[in-house]
Enzyme design. Structure first.
Site, PDB file in Angstrom:
ATOM      1  CD  GLU A 164      37.049  41.060  48.371  1.00 58.46           C
ATOM      2  OE1 GLU A 164      36.794  39.915  48.791  1.00 58.46           O
ATOM      3  OE2 GLU A 164      36.733  41.446  47.227  1.00 58.46           O
ATOM      4  CG  ASN A 205      41.643  46.529  46.660  1.00 61.27           C
ATOM      5  OD1 ASN A 205      41.412  47.655  46.225  1.00 61.27           O
ATOM      6  ND2 ASN A 205      41.322  45.421  45.988  1.00 61.27           N
ATOM      7  CG  HIS A 241      33.555  44.834  41.872  1.00 59.07           C
ATOM      8  ND1 HIS A 241      34.019  44.559  40.608  1.00 59.07           N
ATOM      9  CD2 HIS A 241      34.541  44.464  42.723  1.00 59.07           C
ATOM     10  CE1 HIS A 241      35.237  44.028  40.682  1.00 59.07           C
ATOM     11  NE2 HIS A 241      35.576  43.972  41.957  1.00 59.07           N
ATOM     12  CG  ASP A 271      32.881  45.254  37.541  1.00 65.21           C
ATOM     13  OD1 ASP A 271      32.391  45.657  38.620  1.00 65.21           O
ATOM     14  OD2 ASP A 271      33.352  44.100  37.409  1.00 65.21           O
TER      15      ASP A 271
HETATM   16  C1  XIL Z   1      37.588  37.660  40.553  1.00 63.02           C
HETATM   17  C2  XIL Z   1      38.099  37.221  39.187  1.00 63.02           C
HETATM   18  O1  XIL Z   1      37.811  38.236  38.247  1.00 63.02           O
HETATM   19  C3  XIL Z   1      37.459  35.922  38.775  1.00 63.02           C
HETATM   20  O2  XIL Z   1      38.037  35.433  37.585  1.00 63.02           O
HETATM   21  C4  XIL Z   1      37.628  34.884  39.878  1.00 63.02           C
HETATM   22  O3  XIL Z   1      36.910  33.734  39.531  1.00 63.02           O
HETATM   23  C5  XIL Z   1      37.130  35.428  41.185  1.00 63.02           C
HETATM   24  O4  XIL Z   1      37.774  36.644  41.487  1.00 63.02           O
HETATM   25  N1  XIL Z   1      37.268  41.222  44.166  1.00 63.02           N
HETATM   26  C6  XIL Z   1      38.588  40.970  43.939  1.00 63.02           C
HETATM   27  C7  XIL Z   1      38.994  40.241  42.725  1.00 63.02           C
HETATM   28  O5  XIL Z   1      39.437  41.459  44.691  1.00 63.02           O
HETATM   29  O6  XIL Z   1      40.163  39.476  42.931  1.00 63.02           O
HETATM   30  C8  XIL Z   1      37.891  39.353  42.210  1.00 63.02           C
HETATM   31  O7  XIL Z   1      38.310  38.781  40.966  1.00 63.02           O
HETATM   32  C9  XIL Z   1      36.625  40.148  42.057  1.00 63.02           C
HETATM   33  C10 XIL Z   1      36.186  40.704  43.379  1.00 63.02           C
END
Ligand code: XIL
Length: 480
Positions: A164, A205, A241, A271
């Site tokens: 990110e 990523n 996401h 998701d």
């Molecule tokens: C999320 C986890 O699923 C949670 O349990 C945690 O509280 C926060 O992070 N992008 C990412 C992941 O790269 O690492 C994140 O995971 C979701 C968004």
């Protein structure tokens, strides 16, 4: 003829092709519900891709664990390899949580995506409030990347090296790293990761980069320039996401333009969230959306796999971060497969039916529940077929009692070196030499004087004796 993808997956040592071949062999020799309804991991492997899931340590020991091990061939630790967990105080490492995910993966014949080495989030306080000089911060970064990639060397197939790094407009995110070190921290992190673990594929990523647009363009320009400079980047991860009904129409074309830069691409945190509660129409829309995402990946030969960000809606991160939304994954709150599961299975070439075609139970489902084998105990027949380092065991468990057993757990003790890699007709877990097999939904009842069969593949070293101490729901069994 091998497709380029299948060949790469075989040569890349991912084991996916081998797994598919093993599954096919089992399908021939041990006809079972598992064989009639292959899990997503086998369907994906047959298409030359992996199907993965995120998993936290607590999910691994809960209801998600058996589903993850059965359905997915790749696992990404949900939180256990992030900086705040791994290096909670400076120079002191806490490997146990991440190691537990690696152990889970190895016990279930899964590969691991390491996530992640550098990110703006989930950083420990000592780091964010340390007021380090630029030089010192740079050495902290390189040491962390080096130490973590070294610890997991040979155990992770991909690393999300930098996670990110972009703003929505495609400029660099103004986080700790960029503000003090400038954008060169990205190249430096990749170089350090490569030096520490030359065997892992190194990924950049991010999210909201699935379709073309300013953020995706920013990432594209960075990857292009890293490749031109000879920085060791192997892949780009698209978190995905996504929001119901909003799969970008340019997803496949966007994956392809990155692939054309000479990197692999992967969908890393899929998701698809909706307003909750869900309803039939939304779940159908979600199924269509999952189909679109799988097809986008399958349409690009350098798309190596898809990871969903969790097994079940019950423990997904979405409701906690997007209030009022959820139901984003393939299994519902009760760990039952959703229309989205069937859609993914179908897109991967599996069956279109919503109810898994399983062998019908041999006893009427109305049999009243009972506890341990009534009086007569149990008898285990243990058949083994072994070669230099591996073996296949087929077990028949006989209920010697006069009442049926409803829901069974068989426990036993292995000799040191015996490690289960894959099971059928039961969920088998192992902790040290202690093994536990539990029934699946379709074979939970053992009639009075009836039997149930299951089996597993395993590794052995030293000698390979028959395990000892078999108990069925706590009652000792004879063994032959
Ligand atoms: C999320 C986890 O699923 C949670 O349990 C945690 O509280 C926060 O992070 N992008 C990412 C992941 O790269 O690492 C994140 O995971 C979701 C968004």
């Amino acid at each position: 003829m091998f497709s380029k993808r299948a060949l790469r997956s075989a040569i890349g040592g991912s084991g996916a092709a081998l797994l598919a071949a093993t599954a096919a062999l089992i399908a021939v020799t041990v006809p079972s519900a598992h064989a009639a309804d292959p899990p997503l991991r086998d369907l994906a492997a047959a298409k030359g891709v992996y199907m993965g899931t995120a998993l936290t340590a607590s999910e691994a020991t809960g209801a998600s664990g058996p589903i993850a091990g059965a359905q997915f061939g790749m696992v990404t630790p949900g939180n256990e390899m992030k900086w705040d967990t791994v290096e909670p105080s400076r120079g002191t490492y806490n490997w146990a949580p991440g190691d537990s995910i690696v152990n889970f993966a190895q016990a279930h014949n899964m590969q691991v995506r390491g996530h992640n080495l550098v990110w703006h989030s989930q950083l420990p306080n000592w780091l964010t409030s340390g007021s380090f000089s630029n030089t010192e911060l740079h050495s902290i970064l390189i040491k962390h990347v080096t130490d973590e990639a070294t610890h997991y060397k040979g155990k992770v197939v991909h690393w999300d090296v930098v996670n990110e790094p972009f703003n929505e407009d495609g400029t660099f995110r103004q986080d700790l790293w960029y503000n003090q070190l400038g954008s060169s921290y990205i190249a430096d992190a990749f170089t350090a990761a490569r030096a520490a673990d030359p065997g892992a594929k190194l990924y950049l990523n991010d999210y909201n980069v699935e379709g073309t647009g300013p953020k995706s363009d920013g990432m594209y320009n960075l990857v292009k320039s890293l490749k031109q400079q000879g920085v060791p980047i192997d892949g780009v991860g698209f978190q995905a996401h996504l929001i119901l009904g909003q799969v970008p129409s340019t997803f496949k074309a966007n994956l392809q333009r990155f692939a054309d830069l000479g990197v692999d691409v992967a969908i890393t945190e899929l998701d698809i969230r909706m307003q909750t509660p869900s309803d039939a129409a939304r779940l159908q829309q979600q199924a269509n959306d999952y189909t679109s995402v799988v097809n986008a990946c399958l349409g690009v030969s350098r798309c190596v796999g898809i990871t969903v960000w969790g097994v079940s809606d019950a423990t997904s991160w979405i409701p906690g971060v997007f209030p009022g939304q959820g139901a984003a994954l393939l299994y519902d709150d009760n760990y039952q497969p959703k229309p989205a599961y069937t859609a993914v299975r179908t897109a991967l070439g599996g069956s279109t039916t919503t109810t898994p075609p399983t062998t019908p139970p041999t006893t009427p489902p109305t049999t009243p529940p009972t506890t341990p084998p009534g009086g007569g105990g149990c008898a285990v027949t243990y058949g083994v077929n072994q070669w230099n380092t591996g073996f296949t065991a087929n077990l028949t468990v006989k209920n010697n009692g006069s009442a049926p057993v409803n829901g069974w757990t068989l426990k036993w003790t292995f000799a040191p070196g015996q490690t289960v890699t894959q099971a059928w007709n039961a969920t088998v877990t192992q902790s040290g030499t202690a093994a536990t097999a539990t029934n699946l939904s379709y074979n939970g009842t053992i009639a009075a004087a009836g039997t149930v069969d299951f089996g597993f593949n395993a590794n052995w070293s030293g000698s390979n004796p028959k395990p000892t101490g078999f108990t069925l729901n706590g009652t000792a069994c004879t063994v032959s």
